[in-house]
Motif scaffolding. Structure first.
Motif, mmCIF file in Angstrom:
data_model
loop_
_atom_site.group_PDB
_atom_site.id
_atom_site.type_symbol
_atom_site.label_atom_id
_atom_site.label_comp_id
_atom_site.label_asym_id
_atom_site.label_seq_id
_atom_site.Cartn_x
_atom_site.Cartn_y
_atom_site.Cartn_z
ATOM 1 N N GLU A 7 0.671 -1.462 0.232
ATOM 2 C CA GLU A 7 -0.064 -0.017 0.067
ATOM 3 C C GLU A 7 0.791 1.802 0.360
ATOM 4 O OE1 GLU A 7 -1.318 1.272 3.884
ATOM 5 O OE2 GLU A 7 -1.829 -0.916 3.933
ATOM 6 N N GLU B 10 3.231 2.518 -1.022
ATOM 7 C CA GLU B 10 4.479 3.469 -2.738
ATOM 8 C C GLU B 10 5.531 3.834 -1.865
ATOM 9 O OE1 GLU B 10 1.246 5.147 -5.409
ATOM 10 O OE2 GLU B 10 0.023 4.396 -3.858
ATOM 11 N N GLY C 195 7.378 7.230 -2.250
ATOM 12 C CA GLY C 195 6.914 8.764 -2.437
ATOM 13 C C GLY C 195 6.196 9.061 -2.045
ATOM 14 N N ALA C 196 5.429 8.092 -1.043
ATOM 15 C CA ALA C 196 3.746 8.859 -1.009
ATOM 16 C C ALA C 196 3.672 9.876 -0.001
ATOM 17 C CB ALA C 196 2.875 7.303 -0.428
ATOM 18 N N PHE C 197 2.707 9.776 0.004
ATOM 19 C CA PHE C 197 3.284 11.419 1.123
ATOM 20 C C PHE C 197 3.297 11.142 2.745
ATOM 21 C CE2 PHE C 197 0.856 14.261 3.955
ATOM 22 C CZ PHE C 197 1.714 15.674 3.352
ATOM 23 N N THR C 198 2.274 9.809 2.788
ATOM 24 C CA THR C 198 1.946 9.010 4.222
ATOM 25 C C THR C 198 3.672 9.121 5.191
ATOM 26 O OG1 THR C 198 1.533 7.170 3.081
ATOM 27 C CG2 THR C 198 -0.252 8.768 4.381
ATOM 28 N N ARG D 205 6.060 10.807 5.191
ATOM 29 C CA ARG D 205 6.100 11.476 5.995
ATOM 30 C C ARG D 205 6.201 11.549 7.799
ATOM 31 N NH1 ARG D 205 5.275 16.929 2.354
ATOM 32 N NH2 ARG D 205 6.212 15.858 0.607
ATOM 33 N N VAL D 206 4.888 11.162 7.500
ATOM 34 C CA VAL D 206 4.861 10.577 9.282
ATOM 35 C C VAL D 206 4.954 9.031 9.417
ATOM 36 C CG1 VAL D 206 2.865 11.877 8.614
ATOM 37 C CG2 VAL D 206 2.442 9.361 8.629
ATOM 38 N N GLU D 207 4.952 8.609 8.577
ATOM 39 C CA GLU D 207 6.313 6.934 8.887
ATOM 40 C C GLU D 207 6.828 7.019 10.067
ATOM 41 O OE1 GLU D 207 6.233 4.314 5.825
ATOM 42 O OE2 GLU D 207 8.462 4.904 5.884
ATOM 43 N N ASP E 135 7.593 9.262 12.307
ATOM 44 C CA ASP E 135 7.112 9.090 13.914
ATOM 45 C C ASP E 135 6.311 7.909 14.231
ATOM 46 O OD1 ASP E 135 8.247 11.524 14.587
ATOM 47 O OD2 ASP E 135 6.413 12.938 13.536
ATOM 48 N N GLU E 136 5.588 7.703 13.000
ATOM 49 C CA GLU E 136 4.609 6.362 13.479
ATOM 50 C C GLU E 136 5.361 5.449 14.510
ATOM 51 O OE1 GLU E 136 0.949 6.420 10.237
ATOM 52 O OE2 GLU E 136 2.808 4.946 10.449
ATOM 53 N N ARG F 43 6.041 5.730 17.836
ATOM 54 C CA ARG F 43 5.492 6.252 19.036
ATOM 55 C C ARG F 43 5.596 4.471 18.905
ATOM 56 N NH1 ARG F 43 2.380 9.988 16.149
ATOM 57 N NH2 ARG F 43 1.148 8.932 14.879
ATOM 58 N N VAL G 234 -6.823 2.650 -0.013
ATOM 59 C CA VAL G 234 -5.704 3.164 0.077
ATOM 60 C C VAL G 234 -5.706 4.683 0.885
ATOM 61 C CG1 VAL G 234 -3.851 3.321 -0.476
ATOM 62 C CG2 VAL G 234 -5.335 1.449 -1.485
ATOM 63 N N SER H 244 -4.441 6.722 4.616
ATOM 64 C CA SER H 244 -3.186 7.037 4.637
ATOM 65 C C SER H 244 -4.044 8.537 5.020
ATOM 66 C CB SER H 244 -2.415 7.639 3.016
ATOM 67 O OG SER H 244 -3.257 6.928 1.732
ATOM 68 N N ARG I 267 -3.725 7.665 8.650
ATOM 69 C CA ARG I 267 -2.127 7.549 9.245
ATOM 70 C C ARG I 267 -2.235 9.167 9.530
ATOM 71 N NH1 ARG I 267 0.959 4.109 5.406
ATOM 72 N NH2 ARG I 267 3.432 5.391 7.117
ATOM 73 N N VAL I 268 -2.565 10.297 8.287
ATOM 74 C CA VAL I 268 -1.757 11.683 8.632
ATOM 75 C C VAL I 268 -2.677 12.232 9.580
ATOM 76 C CG1 VAL I 268 -1.967 13.762 7.192
ATOM 77 C CG2 VAL I 268 -1.420 12.408 5.737
ATOM 78 N N ALA J 92 -0.931 11.626 12.740
ATOM 79 C CA ALA J 92 0.031 12.478 12.541
ATOM 80 C C ALA J 92 0.012 13.518 13.549
ATOM 81 C CB ALA J 92 1.277 12.430 11.667
ATOM 82 N N ARG K 4 -5.513 9.925 -4.434
ATOM 83 C CA ARG K 4 -4.107 10.138 -3.506
ATOM 84 C C ARG K 4 -3.599 10.960 -3.440
ATOM 85 N NH1 ARG K 4 1.359 10.285 -5.948
ATOM 86 N NH2 ARG K 4 1.830 9.106 -4.607
ATOM 87 N N LEU K 5 -2.875 11.146 -1.390
ATOM 88 C CA LEU K 5 -2.839 11.454 -0.940
ATOM 89 C C LEU K 5 -1.368 12.278 -0.894
ATOM 90 C CD1 LEU K 5 -4.736 12.866 1.690
ATOM 91 C CD2 LEU K 5 -2.943 11.723 3.270
ATOM 92 N N ASP K 6 -1.614 13.624 -1.317
ATOM 93 C CA ASP K 6 -0.067 14.006 -2.074
ATOM 94 C C ASP K 6 -0.496 15.794 -1.394
ATOM 95 O OD1 ASP K 6 -1.677 15.662 -3.915
ATOM 96 O OD2 ASP K 6 -1.225 14.879 -5.545
ATOM 97 N N GLU K 7 1.040 15.690 -1.774
ATOM 98 C CA GLU K 7 1.029 17.439 -1.354
ATOM 99 C C GLU K 7 -0.146 18.582 -1.478
ATOM 100 O OE1 GLU K 7 5.326 18.421 -0.896
ATOM 101 O OE2 GLU K 7 4.968 20.625 -0.845
ATOM 102 N N LEU L 127 5.263 18.716 8.669
ATOM 103 C CA LEU L 127 4.761 18.005 7.048
ATOM 104 C C LEU L 127 5.635 17.734 5.810
ATOM 105 C CD1 LEU L 127 1.116 17.491 7.874
ATOM 106 C CD2 LEU L 127 3.232 16.000 8.105
#
Lengths: 471, 285
Positions: free
Chosen positions: A174, A176, A178-181, A183-185, A187-188, A191, B213, B217, B220-221, B224, B253-256, B280
């Protein structure tokens, strides 16, 4: 009540009462009624599902959220997840691995997997294994035990971050790259690692409790909720938690101040005008005249020692007062170590970044002279000389500090002048009362000029602020 | 009322309320022990929804007392219908005083307010006392009799006792500390932000059109964001709003860019938006 045939049934009321006793020693007030409710909850829920039991007992025994931090570890001791060593049966099986026999790298591999999958059950099992294999110390019965500290030092779960990350990248379809998430990985994962450390601590407590007796460990266990943490010894995470509590606390205090203001606005008899009015009725006061209140909001002046030892206390109080600023017509904050400077602006701007506040005060404000230790006399004198205009007959002054002068002149005359110029002056001291006047503390001398209050934790501070702040 | 904790979870889920184990267990206990339930937690985690859901699954009537500063006995408990009493007095001219008095203080002239309404009658009821912390301390005193004995005393009529206990839910945002006396009469439940898995299911339930998906995400954001030191952490309601926004924007999809454009939906303060953007690595918002 007791049914000897069922050994667990007989021990349940006992276990509930011991649990209640342990919670009481940690300062949670639980009445008999709640104990009865807890026992009824156990009867209704049964012992089959531990999580249900935990939530049920918490619902019956606790009264607010902060108590949960105390309840959870105590519950783990009295209703343990399992008994004895993992794989072994019953407490006290002497088999102890030497560290060299223990497959630490294998455990780290499996832990990395569990962290990547965020599998709590697996993490708990691994924590048990780790404590069993890495945490044991001592060999003679009575002096041996298990240490969470030692386990964590040998296992070093924090170093797994990169591996867990790589595992997530490789395995997780899930996420991929470069995905936005992403950035929070990090910290996750951090935790999750922190969760694992907590599991290890709980497991070590449980194993020790089996050896030394649950009641003793439950009593000696150190659990401090953030609002009870001593300002002088609070760690980084506790200070962070305190900072998060500033806004809710300020809201609570604001309602309390508003209530006091409402109460103060009614019911005071103006004696002079009542008597004056009574002349027309032959001296009998027929119509009481109530005192009119001028709707002036008071001014607040904060004078804070920001030297190393008491900086945590000062910063927290400054943030709290800043959050309360709409309750006053004016709030001015001065900081000092051995020189005084006004920091009102710094704090108003600092609300967005409370963590860096202390650093900014010491770098951007002139609070130190040639040396870095606090000098109350010098600072108070300088305040009177340079900032006396801040004091009016409507201002209340709070001096924050431990009154430790480093053997220098305490400057009592300056404090006396401050007390004379301001409407009210109070001193809040973060040291325990028993340490006042020991060593270089001149708390007693200052305390004779202005009332001094012990203010060791957030709970005391909010009580004092609610009571002392002018309305 | 309920057979087991799992029964509670299943039936709540049918009405669209996904309960965590803590919520389900406490609701089950409150029903079994017949005790009021005090629910605390941040705004927007479904405290009021819980009461509505319980009313729905038990086929009970929901009676709601919305608290506010200055709510009093005549708003919460009961009130005499003065206008009607006056009419009655003028209508019956020739009666003696005793006749009139016993008549005008009868049930006919009583206006039941939520608390009295909740304990009268035989049908099943859920009493929701919403935002208890907004009410004055005096109201708590009023509640004590109702909550512990399920009875209300009307001086002219005597004591009205409930024949069937209502299921009582009190909610509070903790803007004021509730009194110890009130707290110890209730079971206490703190609803926190749901864990990742539960929140994913909630979003999937409320915003069914959103890609799986993307939902993951998104959750998850939000998780955070909650871990950051913000003035107002986003709650479930905001997560759902965000999901709806993304659906409306047609994002797959979630992008900037998407996050930057829609961050205002989840965060309600400008400084929070700024802090989150910095954390972020978003370019200036």
């Amino acid at each position: 009540m007791s049914t000897p045939a069922h050994s667990t049934a007989a021990t349940v009321p006992d276990r509930v009462t011991s649990l209640v006793r342990a919670l009481r020693t940690h300062g949670i007030r639980i009445g008999t009624g709640e104990s009865v409710d807890a026992a009824r909850a156990v009867a209704v829920l049964g012992l089959a599902d531990r999580d249900q039991l935990r939530e049920g007992l918490a619902a019956a025994l606790l009264h607010d959220r902060g108590q949960r931090a105390v309840f959870d570890p105590v519950f783990d001791l009295y209703f343990p997840r399992r008994v004895g060593a993992p794989g072994g049966d019953g407490p006290g099986d002497g088999a102890r691995f030497e560290e060299k026999d223990f497959d630490r790298d294998g455990l780290r591999d499996r832990l990395a997997e569990a962290l990547a999958a965020s599998d709590r059950a697996a993490m708990a099992a691994l924590a048990a294994e780790a404590v069993d294999g890495l945490g044991g110390y001592g060999s003679a019965p009575g002096s041996d035990g298990f240490s969470a500290q030692q386990t964590l030092e040998r296992l070093r779960p924090q170093t797994l971050l990169a591996r867990v990350r790589a595992a997530l990248r490789a395995g997780g379809g899930e996420s991929e790259s470069g995905a936005f998430t992403d950035r929070v990985e990090a910290d996750e994962i951090r935790r999750r690692i922190e969760d694992f450390r907590e599991l290890v601590r709980a497991e070590a407590r449980r194993r020790v409790a089996e050896r030394r007796g649950t009641d003793e460990i439950a009593r000696r266990m150190v659990v401090r909720t953030a609002d009870r943490a001593d300002f002088l010894y609070a760690g980084r995470s506790q200070l962070a938690e305190l900072r998060r509590a500033v806004h809710p606390l300020a809201r609570k205090l604001a309602t309390r101040l508003a209530a006091r203001r409402r109460r103060a606005a009614r019911g005071h008899i103006d004696l002079r005008r009542t008597l004056r009015g009574s002349l027309s009725t032959g001296g009998v006061p027929m119509r009481p005249v109530l005192r009119r209140r001028r709707p002036a909001r008071p001014e607040l002046v904060l004078l804070c020692d920001v030297s190393g030892s008491v900086a945590g206390f000062a910063n927290f109080t400054m943030l709290l007062v800043q959050a309360l600023h709409d309750q006053f017509s004016r709030v001015r904050v001065f900081a000092f170590v051995n020189r005084v400077d006004e920091v009102t602006e710094l704090i108003a701007r600092g609300a967005a970044d409370p963590e860096g506040l202390g650093g900014r005060i010491t770098t951007e404000a002139a609070v130190t002279g040639w040396h870095g230790s606090s000098d109350y006399g010098g600072a108070l004198t300088e305040f009177v000389e340079r900032h006396a205009a801040a004091l009016t007959s409507r201002s209340s002054v709070f001096v924050l500090g431990d009154a430790r002068t480093n053997q220098m002149d305490p400057g009592l005359a300056a404090l006396r002048r401050i007390a004379r110029m301001a409407r009210r002056t109070y001193w809040l001291n973060p040291e325990p009362r028993s340490q006042w006047d020991t060593g270089d503390s001149v708390a007693g001398a200052y305390g004779q000029i202005v009332p001094m209050y012990e203010c060791r934790d957030a709970r005391q501070l909010s009580a004092l602020v609610g009571r002392l702040l002018p309305v | 009322m309920f057979r087991s904790v799992d029964d509670v979870t299943a039936r709540l889920a049918e009405t669209g309320y996904l309960a965590s184990p803590a919520v389900a267990t406490t609701v089950f206990l409150a029903a079994r022990l017949g005790k009021p339930l005090l629910v605390e937690g941040p705004a927007g985690v479904g405290k009021t929804e819980l009461a509505k859901a319980v009313a729905a699954i038990t086929d009970a009537r929901l009676i709601r007392l919305q608290c506010y500063e200055g709510v009093d006995e005549s708003r919460a408990l009961y009130e005499w219908n003065h206008a009607k009493q006056l009419l009655r007095i003028t209508a019956g001219r020739d009666e003696t005083w005793d006749q009139t008095r016993t008549d005008i203080f009868s049930e006919e002239f009583l206006l039941p307010r939520p608390l009295l309404a909740a304990i009268r009658g035989d049908d099943a009821k859920v009493l929701l006392i919403d935002e208890m912390d907004k009410a004055d301390v005096e109201v708590e005193g009023l509640l004590l009799e109702v909550l512990s004995d399920f009875q209300v005393t009307v001086p002219e009529l005597g004591t009205v006792t409930a024949t069937r206990h209502p299921f009582v839910v009190l909610t509070s945002n903790a803007s004021r500390e509730l009194s110890e006396a009130l707290r110890r009469r209730c079971l206490f439940l703190h609803i926190d932000f749901p864990d990742e898995e539960l929140e994913r299911r909630i979003v999937a339930l409320k915003v069914p059109g959103l890609d799986e998906v993307l939902t993951a995400s998104l959750v998850r954001v939000v998780g955070a964001l909650r871990a950051m030191d913000l003035r107002k952490a986003p709650s479930v309601a905001e997560t759902v709003d965000w999901a709806r926004t993304l659906l409306a924007l047609g994002a797959d999809r979630l992008d900037e860019e998407v996050v930057r454009a829609s961050l205002g939906v989840v965060l309600k303060h400008q400084e929070d938006v700024r802090a989150a953007a910095a954390k972020l690595d978003l370019d200036a918002v």
